[in-house]
Design an enzyme around this catalytic site. Structure first.
Site, short mmCIF file in Angstrom:
data_model
loop_
_atom_site.label_atom_id
_atom_site.label_comp_id
_atom_site.label_asym_id
_atom_site.label_seq_id
_atom_site.Cartn_x
_atom_site.Cartn_y
_atom_site.Cartn_z
N HIS A 118 44.79 61.75 -5.38
CA HIS A 118 45.57 60.92 -6.30
C HIS A 118 45.50 61.41 -7.74
CE1 HIS A 118 45.16 57.37 -3.25
NE2 HIS A 118 46.08 58.26 -2.88
N CYS A 129 59.13 67.89 -20.12
CA CYS A 129 59.07 69.36 -19.96
C CYS A 129 57.86 69.82 -19.15
CB CYS A 129 59.06 70.03 -21.34
SG CYS A 129 57.47 69.87 -22.20
N CYS A 150 58.58 68.83 -27.14
CA CYS A 150 59.93 68.27 -26.97
C CYS A 150 59.99 66.78 -27.27
CB CYS A 150 60.39 68.51 -25.52
SG CYS A 150 59.63 67.41 -24.32
N GLY A 187 33.32 53.72 0.60
CA GLY A 187 33.76 52.98 -0.59
C GLY A 187 35.25 52.91 -0.75
N ASN A 213 30.19 50.85 3.50
CA ASN A 213 30.86 49.89 2.63
C ASN A 213 30.02 48.60 2.62
OD1 ASN A 213 32.87 48.01 1.52
ND2 ASN A 213 34.31 49.70 1.84
N PRO A 214 29.94 47.89 1.49
CA PRO A 214 29.17 46.63 1.50
C PRO A 214 29.84 45.55 2.34
CG PRO A 214 29.63 47.34 -0.75
CD PRO A 214 30.40 48.21 0.17
N GLU A 215 31.19 45.73 2.55
CA GLU A 215 31.90 44.71 3.34
C GLU A 215 32.84 45.39 4.33
OE1 GLU A 215 33.47 42.66 -0.03
OE2 GLU A 215 35.24 43.96 -0.17
C1 BV8 Z 1 53.64 57.38 -1.16
C2 BV8 Z 1 46.14 56.49 -8.70
C3 BV8 Z 1 55.87 57.67 -0.64
C4 BV8 Z 1 46.49 55.84 -9.94
C5 BV8 Z 1 46.60 55.12 -6.75
C6 BV8 Z 1 53.73 49.21 2.86
C7 BV8 Z 1 52.89 49.57 3.91
C8 BV8 Z 1 52.19 50.77 3.90
C9 BV8 Z 1 52.34 51.66 2.82
C10 BV8 Z 1 53.18 51.29 1.78
C11 BV8 Z 1 53.87 50.07 1.79
N1 BV8 Z 1 54.59 50.00 0.64
C12 BV8 Z 1 54.38 51.13 -0.08
C13 BV8 Z 1 53.54 51.93 0.62
C14 BV8 Z 1 53.06 53.24 0.21
C15 BV8 Z 1 51.96 53.07 -0.83
C16 BV8 Z 1 50.82 52.23 -0.29
O1 BV8 Z 1 50.05 52.68 0.51
N2 BV8 Z 1 50.77 50.97 -0.73
C17 BV8 Z 1 49.75 50.08 -0.20
C18 BV8 Z 1 48.97 49.47 -1.35
C19 BV8 Z 1 50.44 49.04 0.64
N3 BV8 Z 1 51.47 54.41 -1.08
C20 BV8 Z 1 52.04 55.15 -2.03
O2 BV8 Z 1 52.93 54.74 -2.75
C21 BV8 Z 1 51.59 56.59 -2.10
N4 BV8 Z 1 52.76 57.43 -2.15
O3 BV8 Z 1 53.47 56.77 -0.14
O4 BV8 Z 1 54.76 58.08 -1.43
C22 BV8 Z 1 56.77 58.80 -0.54
C23 BV8 Z 1 57.00 59.33 0.71
C24 BV8 Z 1 57.89 60.35 0.82
C25 BV8 Z 1 58.52 60.84 -0.32
C26 BV8 Z 1 58.25 60.33 -1.58
C27 BV8 Z 1 57.35 59.30 -1.71
C28 BV8 Z 1 50.79 56.85 -3.38
C29 BV8 Z 1 49.52 56.06 -3.32
C30 BV8 Z 1 48.65 56.44 -4.53
C31 BV8 Z 1 48.70 55.33 -5.53
N5 BV8 Z 1 47.76 55.66 -6.61
N6 BV8 Z 1 45.81 55.43 -7.76
C32 BV8 Z 1 45.30 55.15 -10.54
O5 BV8 Z 1 44.18 55.19 -9.98
O6 BV8 Z 1 45.51 54.56 -11.60
S1 BV8 Z 1 46.09 54.02 -5.58
C33 BV8 Z 1 44.59 53.31 -5.94
O7 BV8 Z 1 44.16 52.70 -4.71
C34 BV8 Z 1 43.46 54.28 -6.30
O8 BV8 Z 1 43.82 55.64 -6.21
C35 BV8 Z 1 42.44 54.03 -5.24
O9 BV8 Z 1 41.72 55.15 -4.98
C36 BV8 Z 1 43.31 53.66 -4.11
C37 BV8 Z 1 42.62 53.07 -2.94
O10 BV8 Z 1 41.75 52.07 -3.40
P1 BV8 Z 1 40.20 52.27 -3.02
O11 BV8 Z 1 39.74 53.59 -3.54
O12 BV8 Z 1 40.02 52.00 -1.58
O13 BV8 Z 1 39.53 51.18 -3.92
P2 BV8 Z 1 39.46 49.60 -3.61
O14 BV8 Z 1 39.08 48.93 -4.88
O15 BV8 Z 1 40.70 49.17 -2.87
O16 BV8 Z 1 38.25 49.47 -2.56
C38 BV8 Z 1 36.93 49.75 -3.01
C39 BV8 Z 1 36.03 49.59 -1.80
O17 BV8 Z 1 34.73 49.96 -2.20
C40 BV8 Z 1 35.96 48.14 -1.31
O18 BV8 Z 1 36.08 48.14 0.10
C41 BV8 Z 1 34.56 47.70 -1.73
O19 BV8 Z 1 33.97 46.82 -0.78
C42 BV8 Z 1 33.82 48.99 -1.72
N7 BV8 Z 1 32.64 49.05 -2.59
C43 BV8 Z 1 32.36 48.29 -3.70
N8 BV8 Z 1 31.15 48.67 -4.20
C44 BV8 Z 1 30.68 49.66 -3.40
C45 BV8 Z 1 31.62 49.91 -2.38
N9 BV8 Z 1 31.44 50.84 -1.43
C46 BV8 Z 1 30.29 51.54 -1.48
N10 BV8 Z 1 29.34 51.38 -2.42
C47 BV8 Z 1 29.50 50.45 -3.39
N11 BV8 Z 1 28.53 50.28 -4.33
ZN ZN Z 2 57.61 68.04 -23.45
#
Ligand code: BV8
Ligand code: ZN
Length: 250
Positions: A118, A129, A150, A187, A213-215
């Site tokens: 990502h 550009c 630009c 995670g 994962n914690p959960e």
């Molecule tokens: C694409 C970058 C299409 C920016 C991010 C409906 C159904 C299925 C899919 C879709 C849908 N509608 C749309 C989609 C596609 C969409 C998607 O999947 N949406 C989901 C939400 C429904 N995906 C996209 O749009 C992707 N692109 O599909 O393109 C396409 C196809 C063809 C041609 C052109 C286009 C792009 C997805 C990327 C989005 N960008 N981030 C930024 O970060 O600002 S996503 C964002 O969520 C982050 O990148 C993050 O990494 C990602 C996943 O989240 P997690 O990393 O899992 O983090 P989260 O907080 O959710 O969970 C943390 C976990 O850690 C928890 O479980 C917690 O319990 C645990 N935890 C907590 N503490 C600890 C721990 N674990 C261990 N130790 C600890 N101490």
């Molecule tokens: Zn530029």
């Protein structure tokens, strides 16, 4: 923490391993997660902040959010979970990190084989550009930074919702996933696609799938083993088992 004999054997013998990570591995470094209790998405909708539409509709708000995250990430350090993975890479012939995180903490911990699905918040580029900019250059700006060449708007080099993942990183990640005999999902809430399809692919291709994962998550019921707890506690334990087993045989 009970580690199964099957996992101990994998840690001792597997030559191809993947660690697939999400925001949770950086939580103990102080980087907020997206969907946990204090998750970012609880306050704002992802599509508003992490999409091109959102950026074009409200560039100041989106840029302010990324500038805030950039400043947090500039102050944090890798934690014991990142360090354990970097150490595993040095003991296993083919140990690949595939991360959804944009915080660069795996590389800073010493991992060298890292695929960033990502993007990386330390990189930025002009949407008109394509010219690239460092955080140092863009964080000087008040409001949305503009391109020196630009005058186009500059954005963070991360993958937003609705955007394609970088092709070379995705291709390499699928290849690593398909040849892994041990695949860790660490995670991540496993809800963002196509990244979340990787653990399922690994298992379908015969890998032993271990979730840390914690959960529970939507992946938990498909995992071969669920190690409930934090990455910073569990990964160093797994490293010790791996290292001791391989030191003897080395
Ligand atoms: C694409 C970058 C299409 C920016 C991010 C409906 C159904 C299925 C899919 C879709 C849908 N509608 C749309 C989609 C596609 C969409 C998607 O999947 N949406 C989901 C939400 C429904 N995906 C996209 O749009 C992707 N692109 O599909 O393109 C396409 C196809 C063809 C041609 C052109 C286009 C792009 C997805 C990327 C989005 N960008 N981030 C930024 O970060 O600002 S996503 C964002 O969520 C982050 O990148 C993050 O990494 C990602 C996943 O989240 P997690 O990393 O899992 O983090 P989260 O907080 O959710 O969970 C943390 C976990 O850690 C928890 O479980 C917690 O319990 C645990 N935890 C907590 N503490 C600890 C721990 N674990 C261990 N130790 C600890 N101490
Ligand atoms: Zn530029």
């Amino acid at each position: 923490m009970i580690i199964s004999e099957r996992l101990k054997t994998c840690l001792a013998t597997a030559t191809h391993m993947v660690a697939f990570t999400g925001a949770g591995i950086s939580a103990e470094s102080g980087v907020p997660t997206f969907r946990g209790a204090d998750g970012i998405w609880n306050k704002m909708r992802p599509e508003e902040l992490a999409s091109m539409d959102g950026f074009l509709r409200n560039p100041d708000l989106v840029w302010e959010w990324y500038a805030h995250r950039k400043r947090i990430i500039a102050e944090v350090q890798p934690n014991a979970g990142h360090v354990a993975l970097a150490r595993m890479e040095r003991c296993v012939p083919d140990f690949i990190v595939i991360t959804q995180n944009i915080d660069n903490l795996h590389r800073r911990a010493g991992s060298t084989k890292v695929h960033e699905l990502h993007g990386n918040i330390e990189r930025n580029y002009c949407i008109a550009c394509g010219r690239r900019y460092s955080n140092e250059e863009v964080l000087k700006a008040v409001g949305v930074p503009r391109c020196a060449a630009c005058n186009g708007k500059i954005r963070p080099d991360v993958v937003w919702f609705g955007e394609m993942l970088p092709e070379d990183e995705w291709e390499a990640s699928v290849r690593a996933t398909e040849s892994a005999s041990l695949f860790f999902s660490i995670g991540t809430s496993a809800v963002v696609y196509p990244a979340a399809s990787l653990p399922v692919t690994a298992k379908a291709r015969g890998a032993y799938l271990v979730e840390i994962n914690p959960e529970p998550t939507p992946l938990t019921e498909r995992a071969d083993e669920f190690l409930q707890g934090s990455a910073g506690t569990i990964l160093p334990l797994l490293y010790d088992i791996l290292h001791d087993a391989r030191k003897v045989s080395a």
